[in-house]
Motif scaffolding. Structure first.
Motif, PDB file in Angstrom:
ATOM      1  N   LEU A 202      18.872  55.692  32.865  1.00 34.02           N
ATOM      2  CA  LEU A 202      19.350  54.862  33.970  1.00 34.02           C
ATOM      3  C   LEU A 202      18.674  55.285  35.271  1.00 34.02           C
ATOM      4  CD1 LEU A 202      21.317  52.731  35.195  1.00 34.02           C
ATOM      5  CD2 LEU A 202      22.966  54.593  35.464  1.00 34.02           C
ATOM      6  N   ALA A 203      18.186  54.303  36.022  1.00 32.33           N
ATOM      7  CA  ALA A 203      17.686  54.522  37.382  1.00 32.33           C
ATOM      8  C   ALA A 203      18.424  53.554  38.302  1.00 32.33           C
ATOM      9  CB  ALA A 203      16.182  54.290  37.462  1.00 32.33           C
ATOM     10  N   VAL A 204      18.785  54.028  39.486  1.00 33.55           N
ATOM     11  CA  VAL A 204      19.530  53.215  40.434  1.00 33.55           C
ATOM     12  C   VAL A 204      18.816  53.245  41.773  1.00 33.55           C
ATOM     13  CG1 VAL A 204      21.714  52.935  41.678  1.00 33.55           C
ATOM     14  CG2 VAL A 204      21.732  53.693  39.294  1.00 33.55           C
ATOM     15  N   GLY A 205      18.578  52.081  42.365  1.00 31.91           N
ATOM     16  CA  GLY A 205      17.956  52.053  43.686  1.00 31.91           C
ATOM     17  C   GLY A 205      17.184  50.770  43.909  1.00 31.91           C
ATOM     18  N   ARG A 206      16.828  50.560  45.159  1.00 30.96           N
ATOM     19  CA  ARG A 206      16.049  49.389  45.516  1.00 30.96           C
ATOM     20  C   ARG A 206      14.707  49.411  44.789  1.00 30.96           C
ATOM     21  NH1 ARG A 206      15.536  45.285  48.873  1.00 30.96           N
ATOM     22  NH2 ARG A 206      13.492  44.759  49.696  1.00 30.96           N
ATOM     23  N   LEU A 207      14.260  48.237  44.369  1.00 29.10           N
ATOM     24  CA  LEU A 207      12.986  48.144  43.658  1.00 29.10           C
ATOM     25  C   LEU A 207      11.861  48.063  44.674  1.00 29.10           C
ATOM     26  CD1 LEU A 207      13.964  45.595  40.844  1.00 29.10           C
ATOM     27  CD2 LEU A 207      14.407  48.056  41.003  1.00 29.10           C
ATOM     28  N   ASP A 208      11.362  49.234  45.074  1.00 30.04           N
ATOM     29  CA  ASP A 208      10.272  49.281  46.047  1.00 30.04           C
ATOM     30  C   ASP A 208       9.353  50.452  45.734  1.00 30.04           C
ATOM     31  OD1 ASP A 208      11.476  51.606  47.066  1.00 30.04           O
ATOM     32  OD2 ASP A 208      12.444  50.553  48.713  1.00 30.04           O
ATOM     33  N   ALA A 209       8.276  50.554  46.503  1.00 28.86           N
ATOM     34  CA  ALA A 209       7.246  51.553  46.217  1.00 28.86           C
ATOM     35  C   ALA A 209       7.779  52.971  46.355  1.00 28.86           C
ATOM     36  CB  ALA A 209       6.043  51.347  47.147  1.00 28.86           C
ATOM     37  N   ASN A 210       8.725  53.201  47.259  1.00 30.69           N
ATOM     38  CA  ASN A 210       9.245  54.543  47.455  1.00 30.69           C
ATOM     39  C   ASN A 210      10.023  55.034  46.238  1.00 30.69           C
ATOM     40  OD1 ASN A 210      10.051  56.944  49.119  1.00 30.69           O
ATOM     41  ND2 ASN A 210      12.080  56.046  48.839  1.00 30.69           N
ATOM     42  N   LYS A 211      10.743  54.150  45.584  1.00 30.88           N
ATOM     43  CA  LYS A 211      11.574  54.563  44.445  1.00 30.88           C
ATOM     44  C   LYS A 211      10.742  54.838  43.186  1.00 30.88           C
ATOM     45  CE  LYS A 211      15.487  54.101  46.690  1.00 30.88           C
ATOM     46  NZ  LYS A 211      16.317  55.253  47.070  1.00 30.88           N
ATOM     47  N   ARG A 212       9.561  54.247  43.084  1.00 29.61           N
ATOM     48  CA  ARG A 212       8.598  54.540  42.013  1.00 29.61           C
ATOM     49  C   ARG A 212       9.158  54.317  40.598  1.00 29.61           C
ATOM     50  NH1 ARG A 212       5.153  59.858  42.737  1.00 29.61           N
ATOM     51  NH2 ARG A 212       7.145  60.847  42.289  1.00 29.61           N
ATOM     52  N   GLN A 213       9.903  53.246  40.403  1.00 30.34           N
ATOM     53  CA  GLN A 213      10.399  52.957  39.053  1.00 30.34           C
ATOM     54  C   GLN A 213       9.256  52.680  38.085  1.00 30.34           C
ATOM     55  OE1 GLN A 213      11.568  51.249  41.800  1.00 30.34           O
ATOM     56  NE2 GLN A 213      13.806  51.330  41.835  1.00 30.34           N
ATOM     57  N   ALA A 214       8.072  52.316  38.627  1.00 33.10           N
ATOM     58  CA  ALA A 214       6.924  52.063  37.758  1.00 33.10           C
ATOM     59  C   ALA A 214       6.568  53.285  36.915  1.00 33.10           C
ATOM     60  CB  ALA A 214       5.724  51.638  38.602  1.00 33.10           C
ATOM     61  N   LEU A 215       6.808  54.493  37.425  1.00 24.24           N
ATOM     62  CA  LEU A 215       6.552  55.708  36.652  1.00 24.24           C
ATOM     63  C   LEU A 215       7.413  55.746  35.400  1.00 24.24           C
ATOM     64  CD1 LEU A 215       6.190  58.699  39.158  1.00 24.24           C
ATOM     65  CD2 LEU A 215       4.598  58.069  37.347  1.00 24.24           C
ATOM     66  N   LEU A 216       8.658  55.296  35.529  1.00 27.11           N
ATOM     67  CA  LEU A 216       9.564  55.325  34.384  1.00 27.11           C
ATOM     68  C   LEU A 216       9.165  54.285  33.347  1.00 27.11           C
ATOM     69  CD1 LEU A 216      12.949  55.714  36.300  1.00 27.11           C
ATOM     70  CD2 LEU A 216      11.493  57.507  35.325  1.00 27.11           C
ATOM     71  N   VAL A 217       8.738  53.116  33.828  1.00 23.12           N
ATOM     72  CA  VAL A 217       8.259  52.091  32.897  1.00 23.12           C
ATOM     73  C   VAL A 217       7.058  52.621  32.115  1.00 23.12           C
ATOM     74  CG1 VAL A 217       7.278  49.777  32.709  1.00 23.12           C
ATOM     75  CG2 VAL A 217       9.148  50.210  34.320  1.00 23.12           C
ATOM     76  N   ALA A 218       6.124  53.266  32.809  1.00 21.11           N
ATOM     77  CA  ALA A 218       4.944  53.816  32.140  1.00 21.11           C
ATOM     78  C   ALA A 218       5.320  54.944  31.189  1.00 21.11           C
ATOM     79  CB  ALA A 218       3.942  54.307  33.181  1.00 21.11           C
ATOM     80  N   ALA A 219       6.295  55.774  31.561  1.00 29.46           N
ATOM     81  CA  ALA A 219       6.712  56.894  30.709  1.00 29.46           C
ATOM     82  C   ALA A 219       7.351  56.405  29.416  1.00 29.46           C
ATOM     83  CB  ALA A 219       7.690  57.791  31.474  1.00 29.46           C
ATOM     84  N   LEU A 220       7.936  55.234  29.465  1.00 26.19           N
ATOM     85  CA  LEU A 220       8.641  54.717  28.287  1.00 26.19           C
ATOM     86  C   LEU A 220       7.698  54.562  27.092  1.00 26.19           C
ATOM     87  CD1 LEU A 220      11.617  53.942  27.876  1.00 26.19           C
ATOM     88  CD2 LEU A 220      10.990  51.569  28.310  1.00 26.19           C
ATOM     89  N   ARG A 221       6.408  54.340  27.356  1.00 27.98           N
ATOM     90  CA  ARG A 221       5.438  54.178  26.261  1.00 27.98           C
ATOM     91  C   ARG A 221       5.320  55.440  25.422  1.00 27.98           C
ATOM     92  NH1 ARG A 221       0.225  52.417  29.548  1.00 27.98           N
ATOM     93  NH2 ARG A 221       0.961  54.261  30.683  1.00 27.98           N
ATOM     94  N   ASP A 222       5.600  56.619  26.030  1.00 29.60           N
ATOM     95  CA  ASP A 222       5.465  57.893  25.330  1.00 29.60           C
ATOM     96  C   ASP A 222       6.790  58.411  24.805  1.00 29.60           C
ATOM     97  OD1 ASP A 222       2.668  58.150  25.756  1.00 29.60           O
ATOM     98  OD2 ASP A 222       3.067  58.714  27.844  1.00 29.60           O
TER      99      ASP A 222
END
Length: 371
Positions: A202-222
């Motif tokens: 679970l990640a909680v927060g505004r979807l913006d560059a500072n929160k960096r949810q893209a890292l979690l999406v990329a990590a999911l592949r591994d």
């Protein structure tokens, strides 16, 4: 019968967010205390998601028009301050300086500047042309505030003088009872469409560059194919994140939940909490995740003050890449959840219970220092 202590909070708006949620919940709790009257002045026009709850609790809401023109805002604020307050408690970053200067001019006894984020980071983001304004506001804060609070040492030092006896890092309080009460985990997971074998990040927060949810999406592949990423929040990166997940082949494993009002329930359903932010003034959701008993993976952008239960937190350097986040998440899964109600008790002893925080604030508003 003595006159009640009249407190004026000042902030930009009352949207859903860490700062706004905290101020609103503190105001509601304080308004229920005998001898305290709470007013919230907001720059942006409402109504807001918090409007009904605040007014039902007896908190007065006042729109102070004029923003973004400082002289117009100052005229409106001066008119409000003329009503007479015992304490003015400001939460609008460098703009605290203008409000507290006006409060000093009309003789408000307690004048509090409260900083909730790293203002140096925000200053770098907005550009050099705002630096003279920020410098002036810092001078006014140091001249006209007689109490300065910060959610973390980093946040406080970005606006206040950390060597001053008027400066405190103030613990954020949350409603620990929400996390001590048992949650029906299986039912909540079923509502979210999670199968028994699926593990949820679970990640909680505004979807913006500072929160960096893209890292979690990329990590999911591994991570194993049964691992799912739940992201609660909304913002300008919603569509790019969805597109990234599809390109990476994990589209069905990424759930963009939008803005949620039931974060404690989501925490009960999750297995790991992740916060990869570049910078946080505090990170209230990280504290809530600890209260819920989740193992946590947090970047070094989350201040240490937000992770008092260090045995439950894996901290990741800001330079870490998706593969490093995947490894940290695997380690967090191995830690597992804490026993129910263990962490709320630990956090209460460390000063993070909302009732204790409101007690301290009432003393500060009444003139005590230190609380």
């Amino acid at each position: 019968m003595s006159r009640p202590c009249r407190v004026l909070h000042v902030l930009a708006a009352l949207q859903r967010g860490g700062l706004e949620n905290w101020v609103a919940e503190i105001a509601i709790a304080a308004a229920q205390r005998d001898g305290v009257e709470v007013t919230i002045a907001h720059r942006e026009p409402g109504p807001f998601p918090w409007t009904d709850a605040l007014t039902a609790a007896g908190v007065r809401l006042v729109h102070v028009p004029g923003h973004p023109w400082p002289w117009r805002f100052a005229a409106s604020m001066r008119h409000l301050l003329d009503e007479g307050y015992d304490a003015v408690h400001t939460h609008i970053g460098p703009f605290n300086g203008l409000v507290l200067r006006l409060a000093d001019q009309v003789g408000v006894p307690v004048r509090i500047s409260h900083v909730h984020c790293d203002e140096h980071a925000r200053e770098r983001a907005v550009g050099w042309w705002r630096r003279p304004y920020h410098a002036l506001m810092r001078r006014w804060i140091r001249r006209h505030a007689n109490r300065t609070l910060g959610v973390s040492a980093i946040a406080s030092a970005s606006l206040h003088d950390p060597t001053s006896p008027l400066c405190r890092v103030f613990p954020l309080g949350i409603d620990l009872a929400r996390f001590a009460a048992p949650q029906t985990r299986e039912r909540i997971r079923a509502e979210l469409g999670l199968a028994a074998e699926q593990r949820a990040i679970l990640a909680v927060g505004r979807l913006d560059a500072n929160k960096r949810q893209a890292l979690l999406v990329a990590a999911l592949r591994d991570l194993p194919s049964t691992d799912v990423l739940l992201i609660a929040g909304d913002g300008e990166l919603r569509q790019p994140l969805a597109a990234q997940a599809e390109r990476a082949g994990v589209g069905e494993r990424v759930r963009l939940l939008g803005q949620r009002e039931d974060v404690p329930r989501l925490l009960a359903a999750a297995d790991v909490f992740a916060q990869p932010s570049l910078a946080e003034g505090f990170g209230l959701s990280v504290l809530e995740a600890q209260a819920a008993g989740l193992p946590i993976v947090a970047s070094h952008g989350v201040p240490i003050e937000a992770t008092p239960l260090l045995d439950r937190v894996l901290r990741v350097p800001l330079a870490a890449e998706a593969v490093d986040w995947a490894a940290a998440l695997r380690g967090a899964f191995k830690r597992g959840r804490s026993e129910p109600n263990t962490n709320p008790l630990r956090l209460a002893t460390l000063g993070h219970d909302r009732n204790a925080v409101v007690d301290s604030l009432v003393r500060i508003w009444g003139g005590a220092w230190p609380p």
